[in-house]
Write an enzyme that holds these catalytic residues in place. Structure first.
Site, PDB file in Angstrom:
ATOM      1  N   HIS A  26      -3.498   6.036   3.675  1.00  0.00           N
ATOM      2  CA  HIS A  26      -4.300   4.864   3.285  1.00  0.00           C
ATOM      3  C   HIS A  26      -3.755   3.545   3.839  1.00  0.00           C
ATOM      4  O   HIS A  26      -4.485   2.732   4.404  1.00  0.00           O
ATOM      5  CB  HIS A  26      -4.387   4.806   1.762  1.00  0.00           C
ATOM      6  N   ASP A  83       0.846  -1.190   0.000  1.00  0.00           N
ATOM      7  CA  ASP A  83       0.000   0.000   0.000  1.00  0.00           C
ATOM      8  C   ASP A  83       0.882   1.241   0.000  1.00  0.00           C
ATOM      9  O   ASP A  83       2.026   1.199  -0.472  1.00  0.00           O
ATOM     10  CB  ASP A  83      -0.939  -0.047   1.224  1.00  0.00           C
ATOM     11  N   SER A 114     -11.432  -0.798  -0.272  1.00  0.00           N
ATOM     12  CA  SER A 114     -10.118  -0.757   0.385  1.00  0.00           C
ATOM     13  C   SER A 114     -10.216  -1.139   1.846  1.00  0.00           C
ATOM     14  O   SER A 114      -9.288  -1.706   2.420  1.00  0.00           O
ATOM     15  CB  SER A 114      -9.521   0.657   0.300  1.00  0.00           C
TER      16      SER A 114
END
Length: 790
Positions: free
Chosen positions: A349, A300, A524
């Site tokens: 994220h 990620d 996600s």
């Protein structure tokens, strides 16, 4: 020959091959070089190089010194005057030297990407003769592609090439040199030999196995990605060439567990996956070495390694950042400076995703991760599931023109290869793009061969074309859809036949940067919920008598088979097999371990005239034990006792202990035991233990002897349940013992032998008895005592 002419060349080659009975295959499935010897491979590679020489413009490096001098003169002139350089080009009669010189000039102009260089190109094009037309068009098309890169879902100027297994790197290097220059191999990470023995044993499946070689390659300034693919895919050693696709993070989004994490009440989504029930299921299990630690790789935007809920949850020696520099993808140890991508809107994220998986439970901070269910019995101990953080993000822009994370296929391939060869059991990729890449499929196949589970986001494009998203839609990848708080498909969650399972993904509260927390939404967020579940199952281990661990295929089967159907029975395009049910998945895994074992080392002893004591070794994953009893070996066994693991009496050897009371003295009883664990609305069982038996009788007295003039007096403590005692005597330790006295009261605990002769030694033993149905049932004899009479 220019790129524009290559199509004609391929047509000629194909025609000739049909005439001669030879076929040039573009389909990877039709090419198999595994059985070809080195000589044959070398011949085929020579043909590939010859083909490239025919298709691609010659470079000055392959010219004679005189020819190089001509090219260099044109280059020098082009720096000052494009028109004069064009006129000099027109004077060159040799087409090979002409193309080499033109290529050097255009490479020089296009590499600057300035207004002045654009003007130079226009002047050159207006003066140079028609031999330059095709090459000028190729450079123009490649530049237009580069200028439009923000609107493309792949990287310009580079491709990812899958070569046949066994292709030499020196050959790949030569091809790369002719295509554009630089390259790197993406799936050549070494196996980490410092991994645990069982993990290394798992990786043996791929240690000596040849997989296709995946290279990340520069294609030069004169080729679009499509042009480069066309050239490369007609080489015999190439399986396929793919764009270096980009994936982006899909637009993103407590329950009473008895924990001290302050924000756990914000994690309402945990109820949807039956996390509280799973927490209790795990806590109630009788376990010794319950499981092994596992690493879940999060590929990620990186990880805030100082976050209060994650700073002790990541694998420090194997978490890395990948830096793309030209065609080299460099692996750097993760540190405070490169831990997560900075200067972009979505740099948080990866931290949010990692928190969903593994945020520390019971640390008086923040939230709990889904994988912390495996820590419910060992609060404050090292976590079972840990994060292998891999920062694979590059800086790009989102559809709104804002700085955002972008993930090139080349970096993702390197990240997957690194994760597999450094011991990850599960890989989470909460990202996706629209482009299929055969090289990505190959490295995923390698991960699958190494028994590694990959979970990826199905995508958030349901309202914007509902495009198929990769890597979620590759084979051997669990594609995860997103659900809202009502267990309906989230409106944005991409749906298709590739979706395998769904999890909550709307308003998911978890970690972000600087030890803070917030809500995020999207597939996600759903994906790490499933990856955490896979990690927990991967950590579970059985007894040495059972299967020791679940394979990746077992875990996928359990996740799918235990999911709650939402739209239709079985699989549907919206939520796959349905909503993740963490509790049922753990129960199912436990049942598999139980089914492969049984209680071992059962020991039976008579405790008293009416009781028998049983002890046995505990069984991993057992929540309870069921004790069965029969009056005969082959008779009917009745369940007489259920002992819950959390309430079990244990002896010093960590054996479960049970005493059966109220039995008949002198009657033989037979026992067998099996372990059990809750499963849905019933229980699952282990096999039965070996049958053991015993007959309850009174205990043998513990006798002492004292001597005085003319007698020897025996004494013992009262034996519970005894109706009386019988005294035996002998004149030698191993001689014949004769009954000396029967005592008919259980309260009489002494006997004086007055028939002794001075100077002679006498030996005694005593046993108790109990009258049952007018018959005496005897105990074992006491230990022998002796004295010399006075």
């Amino acid at each position: 020959m220019s790129i524009r002419k290559c199509k004609k060349f391929f047509a000629v080659i194909m025609s000739l091959s049909m005439i001669t009975g030879q076929t040039i295959y573009a389909d990877a499935s039709q090419k198999d070089l595994k059985d070809k010897d080195s000589k044959t491979r070398n011949i085929e590679f020579e043909k590939d190089i010859n083909q490239l020489e025919e298709i691609l413009p010659e470079t000055k490096d392959n010219l004679s010194e005189r020819e190089k001098s001509v090219v260099e003169n044109v280059e020098v002139l082009a720096n000052d005057n494009a028109a004069e350089a064009a006129e000099m080009l027109n004077l060159i009669q040799d087409d090979i030297v002409y193309e080499a010189a033109l290529k050097e000039v255009l490479d020089s102009y296009y590499s600057e990407e300035s207004l002045e260089s654009e003007q130079q190109v226009e002047i050159l094009a207006a003066t140079v003769d028609e031999r330059a037309d095709d090459m000028l068009e190729d450079y123009k098309a490649a530049k237009e592609e580069r200028d439009n890169s923000e609107n493309l879902d792949y990287e310009t100027g580079k491709v990812v090439v899958t070569f046949e297994a066994g292709t030499k790197e020196e050959n790949i290097a030569e091809i790369a040199e002719r295509m554009g220059g630089s390259y790197s191999i993406l799936n050549n990470c070494p196996i980490n030999e410092d991994l645990s023995e069982d993990k290394l044993e798992q990786l043996e499946a791929i240690r000596d196995r040849e997989f296709p070689v995946i290279a990340y390659m520069d294609i030069g300034l004169d080729k679009t990605v499509a042009m480069a693919e066309e050239v490369l895919e007609n080489l015999s050693c190439v399986i396929e060439s793919d764009p270096n696709g980009t994936a982006s993070e899909p637009d993103s989004l407590k329950t009473d567990l008895g924990v001290n994490d302050p924000f756990v009440n914000e994690q309402k989504y945990l109820k949807q996956i039956n996390f509280p029930e799973a927490w209790q299921t795990w806590k109630e299990t009788d376990i010794d070495e319950l499981c092994s630690t596992v690493d879940i790789a999060v590929i990620d935007s990186g990880l805030d390694i100082s976050h209060e809920d994650l700073k002790n949850q990541y694998v420090k020696d194997r978490s890395v950042s990948l830096i793309q520099n030209g065609t080299n993808v460099e692996i750097q140890a993760m540190n405070a400076g490169n831990a997560y991508l900075q200067g972009v809107n979505d740099g948080y994220h990866g931290t949010h995703v990692a928190g969903i998986i593994a945020a520390k439970s019971n640390n008086k901070a923040g939230v709990v991760g889904v994988a912390s269910v495996a820590d419910s019995r060992n609060i404050f101990a090292e976590s079972v599931c840990n994060i292998m953080a891999i920062n694979a993000a590059s800086k790009g822009v989102n559809k709104y023109g804002q700085p955002a994370c972008v993930f090139y296929d080349s970096v993702l391939i390197k990240a997957i290869d690194y994760a597999v060869k450094n011991g990850a059991s599960v890989i989470n990729m909460s990202l996706g793009g629209a482009g299929y890449n055969s090289a990505m499929q190959e490295v995923i196949n390698q991960a699958h061969a190494a028994d590694v589970i990959i979970c990826a986001a199905a995508g958030n494009g349901a309202l914007e074309g509902n495009e198929i998203s990769y890597p979620a839609s590759y084979e051997h990848v669990i594609s995860v859809g997103s659900l809202d708080a009502n267990n309906a498909k989230a409106s944005t969650s991409t749906y298709n036949n590739y979706v395998d399972i769904a999890a909550p993904g709307e308003s998911i509260y978890n970690c972000v940067l600087n030890s803070t927390y917030t809500y995020c939404s999207g597939t996600s967020m759903a994906t790490p919920v499933v990856a955490a579940a896979a990690g927990v199952l991967s950590a579970m281990r059985g007894d040495s008598t059972a299967v020791n661990r679940l394979k990746a295929a077992d875990i996928e089967s359990i996740l799918y088979g235990t999911a709650t159907d939402l739209y239709t029975a079985g699989k549907d395009i919206y939520t796959g097999y349905g909503l993740l049910n963490l509790n049922l998945a753990i129960q199912t895994a436990k049942s598999r371990f139980l089914a492969a074992t049984a209680p071992q080392a059962v020991k039976i002893t008579v405790k008293d005239y009416n009781s028998i004591k049983l002890a046995w070794q505990g069984v991993s994953w057992a929540e309870r034990y069921q004790v069965y009893r029969s009056g005969s070996l082959n008779g009917t066994y009745e369940k007489i006792k259920v002992i819950y693991s959390k309430n079990a009496e244990l002896n010093s050897n960590l054996k479960v202990v049970f005493t059966d009371t109220g039995l008949k003295t002198g009657k033989t009883y037979y026992y067998k035991i099996r372990a059990a664990s809750a499963y849905k609305d019933t229980v699952s069982h282990s096999g039965y233990s070996a049958t053991v038996s015993a007959t309850p009788v009174t205990s043998a007295p513990v006798v002492t002897a004292a001597v005085s003039s003319g007698k020897i007096t025996l004494s013992w403590k009262k034996v519970s349940g005894a109706s009386g005692y019988v005294v035996f005597r002998s004149t030698s330790a191993n001689g014949t013992y004769t009954k000396l006295k029967k005592i008919t009261s259980g309260d009489t605990v002494t006997y004086a032998d007055t028939t002794v002769k001075a100077g002679k030694t006498y030996y005694y033993k005593v046993r108790s008895y109990r009258v049952v149905n007018n018959e005496n049932v005897n105990s074992e004899f006491s230990a022998i005592v002796y004295k010399k009479a006075k």
